[in-house]
Scaffold this motif. Structure first.
Motif, PDB file in Angstrom:
ATOM      1  N   LYS A   1     -21.270 -22.195 -33.158  1.00  0.00           N
ATOM      2  CA  LYS A   1     -21.614 -23.611 -32.986  1.00  0.00           C
ATOM      3  C   LYS A   1     -21.327 -24.059 -31.548  1.00  0.00           C
ATOM      4  N   GLN A   2     -20.243 -23.523 -31.021  1.00  0.00           N
ATOM      5  CA  GLN A   2     -19.903 -23.849 -29.636  1.00  0.00           C
ATOM      6  C   GLN A   2     -20.960 -23.291 -28.675  1.00  0.00           C
ATOM      7  N   ARG A   3     -21.364 -22.053 -28.943  1.00  0.00           N
ATOM      8  CA  ARG A   3     -22.348 -21.430 -28.062  1.00  0.00           C
ATOM      9  C   ARG A   3     -23.663 -22.223 -28.069  1.00  0.00           C
ATOM     10  N   LEU A   4     -23.931 -22.882 -29.178  1.00  0.00           N
ATOM     11  CA  LEU A   4     -25.142 -23.705 -29.270  1.00  0.00           C
ATOM     12  C   LEU A   4     -24.951 -25.100 -28.677  1.00  0.00           C
ATOM     13  N   GLY A   5     -23.773 -25.370 -28.182  1.00  0.00           N
ATOM     14  CA  GLY A   5     -23.519 -26.683 -27.588  1.00  0.00           C
ATOM     15  C   GLY A   5     -23.377 -27.790 -28.613  1.00  0.00           C
TER      16      GLY A   5
ATOM     17  N   THR B   1     -26.927 -23.455 -24.947  1.00  0.00           N
ATOM     18  CA  THR B   1     -26.494 -24.852 -25.070  1.00  0.00           C
ATOM     19  C   THR B   1     -27.655 -25.799 -24.753  1.00  0.00           C
ATOM     20  N   ARG B   2     -28.676 -25.304 -24.068  1.00  0.00           N
ATOM     21  CA  ARG B   2     -29.827 -26.178 -23.784  1.00  0.00           C
ATOM     22  C   ARG B   2     -30.419 -26.648 -25.107  1.00  0.00           C
TER      23      ARG B   2
ATOM     24  N   GLU C   1     -20.396 -30.439 -28.107  1.00  0.00           N
ATOM     25  CA  GLU C   1     -20.579 -31.407 -27.020  1.00  0.00           C
ATOM     26  C   GLU C   1     -21.720 -32.370 -27.321  1.00  0.00           C
ATOM     27  N   ALA C   2     -22.794 -31.830 -27.868  1.00  0.00           N
ATOM     28  CA  ALA C   2     -23.992 -32.674 -28.043  1.00  0.00           C
ATOM     29  C   ALA C   2     -24.614 -32.402 -29.407  1.00  0.00           C
ATOM     30  N   PRO C   3     -23.976 -32.874 -30.479  1.00  0.00           N
ATOM     31  CA  PRO C   3     -24.456 -32.521 -31.818  1.00  0.00           C
ATOM     32  C   PRO C   3     -25.834 -33.091 -32.149  1.00  0.00           C
TER      33      PRO C   3
END
Ligand code: BGC
Length: 713
Positions: free
Chosen positions: A326-330, A171-172, A333-335
């Motif tokens: 996509k969620q695992r990539l964050g 997610t970083r 939350e922060a597109p």
């Protein structure tokens, strides 16, 4: 209800299919396959018909498109933005095969992390790397993209690259997702011909080709890309037993399968699907999640469902996996985080890293009369050959987006490194064929010099995808040029620019010194100059055997034994009647400017039981007069097993720095798993019996030092 359940419950069939579609979007894209500029349009993103994009470059363009997906599409699902960040984004490290030659997992990880930071700054969230295809055939141009011929090196490369790209937390925003590719066995294409069919035994697949992918899964790779080819008639893109039964269900892979470019649609050309609906059904059933660039899912999935070829449940499962990625990539939350952050380190720091990598990748094949290193004072140095002044050849295949003109040429590197000596430069001949006009002028330049560096080899575009060669050697009139320059009697140092071993035995044997510099990256010329001056003595080792003749291909160190091993002077033994069996240089070969000596290995227990570790030690000494790095290899041979084992298997390597006269002890610890082989049913087992453990500086069996251990039950 989880976000994913909620979304899936609201999605129309078209929106679901859209999540599985990856396309390039017209203008502003780079081209990595046929028909890349074809539709779709931005409106397809707005309508949710495209869930991922590739090859779109430029942070503004990416952000603008992401905003449309998030703010203007009905469900606001962010796009997954993918790109081939292979050995760099703005700052290019050496090509992957060259990096492999450094035998430095820490470096492999560091360059991946740097590339991830640069790419993430521009909005990229997914790279189509690392390429983990074991390759034994230098005719295959894609050998340049991977770790070489050894499965253990492949495993370490997989782990290091995935860790480098992804870090501990995807997610970083400075992390990007990895794609382990091309699953699996692509390096074994028939006769080294790109995109050709593969026929591999189940055992060889499991012993040699699959381990790097398993390591990538264990390292948490978000994605895997199945390759274009088929194995024995089963295209990888439709291979349920491998994709789903083995990798998902047995190894526990929870990420996404991204197809290779158009590969699902190409199931029709393979002859296993009659139309796009069948192709889509085969892909989805096998476990393919994202369809890159083919019409199969876009146009074929709906009819496939209507015809009852696949169920909506199967579609939903793939959609869930894509949303989870996509969620695992964050991204939910922060597109916009990627694309707005500034994380890349100062340019000088990045340049220093790729310079160090470029130098560590150089492999010194030979150095007669110690012509290298070249001292700071003396007569003129000549730099001859087509690649002394080109930036493109420093970068190699799959260049990033950095300014290629900023790559340091060999000329610039050598000029800066030798302020006290005159540099005379001549191109001689072109790198891609053509005239011989410049040979006389080059010879005249050589005659004025004390030593000649020749930057020769293969142009950057001659290796990489779709670049198979029947004669992987010098192109054009380069051989003629080298011979003419050698005829002057001046000491000639070949700087071999290449993405694969070049089969030029006669010329290599005639040269005073040969330094393989590959395509060494953005700081290529500076890196090479550091090696030539001796500021960084060469420490690279060949990650692939260097053939003596094309007719030996595939030639690799870890072959299985024969009932009639080679014996000098014997007739009915495995051999050629017109050439030796051995390659010109074995896997692991690479000299230094100093000399190292290894003692006989010792083990802490000669007899061991399952679960008892075995520690191998060997004395290592720097017997020369220069501080330098070397790599020590530990090989194993399972003497008797239910299925014959390779004559050598690499189990560990260690890179150490030693000062002149310094002695140290190299330690390797092996677990029982390191002694395992695949039993008759291909499950791993440690079979009791004798094992040889050998240490050495390469896979040259004549130079190995060996001891024996015995596993008892
Ligand atoms: C290559 C892949 C690459 C993809 C996307 C294909 O042609 O085989 O390695 O990731 O294009 O650019």
């Amino acid at each position: 209800m989880s976000r994913i359940d909620d979304l899936v419950s609201k999605m129309t069939l078209d929106e679901k299919i859209g999540q599985l579609v990856m396309r390039a979007l017209g203008a502003g894209t780079i081209v990595t396959g046929p028909d890349a500029a074809a539709e779709p349009s931005v409106d397809d993103v707005r309508q949710g018909r495209v869930g991922s994009i590739l090859n779109l470059v430029g942070r503004d363009r990416i952000l603008a498109l992401q905003k449309i997906a998030v703010e203007e599409s009905r469900l606001g699902i962010p796009l997954l933005v993918g790109l081939d960040v292979i050995h760099g984004y703005l700052t290019d490290a050496p090509v992957p095969l060259a990096e492999a030659a450094a035998f430095r997992p820490d470096l492999w990880e560091a360059t991946a992390r740097m590339a991830a930071e640069e790419a993430a700054e521009d909005g990229v969230a997914l790279t189509f790397a690392p390429m983990l295809d074991l390759a034994r055939d230098p005719r295959w141009g894609r050998m340049v993209e991977g770790p070489g011929e050894d499965p253990y090196v492949g495993r370490l490369m997989a782990a290091a690259k995935v860790a480098g790209f992804q870090g501990a937390d995807l997610t970083r925003p400075e992390a990007i997702a990895a794609t382990a590719k091309h699953f699996v066995g692509y390096g074994a294409v028939n006769a080294g011909r790109e995109y050709a069919s593969v026929d591999l035994s189940e055992r060889t697949l499991h012993e040699f080709y699959l381990p790097a992918f398993k390591a990538a899964v264990e390292a948490g790779t978000l994605a895997i890309m199945p390759a274009f080819h088929d194995i024995a008639g089963r295209p990888m893109t439709g291979d349920k037993p491998l994709l789903t039964d083995l990798v998902r269900d047995t190894w526990g892979f929870e990420g996404i399968y991204v197809s290779d470019y158009d590969a699902i649609g190409e199931l029709v050309a393979h002859g296993v699907a009659a139309d796009m609906a069948e192709a889509a059904a085969i892909g989805l059933t096998a476990g393919m999640d994202i369809d890159m660039m083919s019409p199969a899912y876009r146009d074929g999935l709906r009819p496939a469902i209507e015809r009852g070829l696949v169920s909506v449940d199967l579609l939903d499962a793939a959609v869930r996996r894509v949303l989870a990625a996509k969620q695992r990539l964050g991204l939910f939350e922060a597109p916009y985080a990627r694309g707005t952050i500034v994380v890349a380190r100062p340019r000088e720091e990045r340049r220093a890293l790729v310079r160090a990598a470029g130098a560590a990748a150089c492999v010194l094949l030979k150095n007669e009369s110690e012509v290298l290193p070249i001292g700071p004072t003396g007569g003129p140095i000549a730099l001859i050959g087509p690649f002394g002044t080109t930036t493109r050849e420093m970068i190699g295949a799959w260049y990033g987006l950095g300014d290629r003109e900023e790559a340091v040429t060999i000329k610039a590197g050598i000029e800066a490194a030798f302020p006290g000596r005159t540099l005379l430069v001549a191109e001689g001949v072109s790198g891609l064929g053509g005239a011989t006009d410049g040979i006389a002028a080059a010879v005249a330049v050589a005659n004025e010099a004390e030593v000649v560096l020749m930057a020769v080899g293969e142009a950057a575009e001659l290796s990489g995808e779709a670049a198979s060669r029947t004669q992987p050697g010098f192109t054009g009139k380069q051989a003629e040029l080298v011979r003419a320059v050698m005829a002057t009697g001046k000491p000639v140092v070949l700087l071999l620019v290449c993405g694969r071993p070049l089969i030029e035995t006669e010329i290599i044997e005639a040269a005073a010194a040969v330094l393989v510099i590959w395509h060494p990256g953005s700081e290529g010329g500076a890196a090479v100059a550091e090696v030539v001056t001796g500021r960084r003595p060469p420490s690279g080792k060949l990650p692939v055997s260097w053939p003596r003749h094309l007719g030996q291909v595939p030639v690799f160190y870890n072959e299985r034994p024969t009932g009639r091993p080679y014996a000098d002077g014997e007739f009915f033994v495995t051999k050629y009647i017109d050439a030796p069996n051995d390659p010109l240089y074995p896997f692991g070969h690479g000299l230094s400017y100093t000399t190292f000596e290894l003692g006989v290995p010792e083990v802490d227990r000669a007899v061991f039981k399952p679960d008892q570790p075995v520690t191998v030690t060997a004395r290592l000494a720097n017997t020369g007069d220069l501080t330098a790095d070397t790599t020590v290899f530990l090989f194993l041979r399972d003497c008797v097993a239910s299925t014959a084992r390779p004559i050598l298997e690499l189990k560990r390597f260690a890179t150490l720095t030693l000062e002149p006269g310094e002695e140290t002890v190299v330690h390797f610890t092996l677990a029982t798993a390191d002694f395992e082989c695949l039993g008759p049913d291909l499950t791993p087992c440690a079979e009791p019996g004798d094992f040889e453990l050998s240490v050495g500086f390469s896979a040259d069996r004549k130079a190995l030092q060996t001891t024996k251990v015995t596993l008892v039950s």
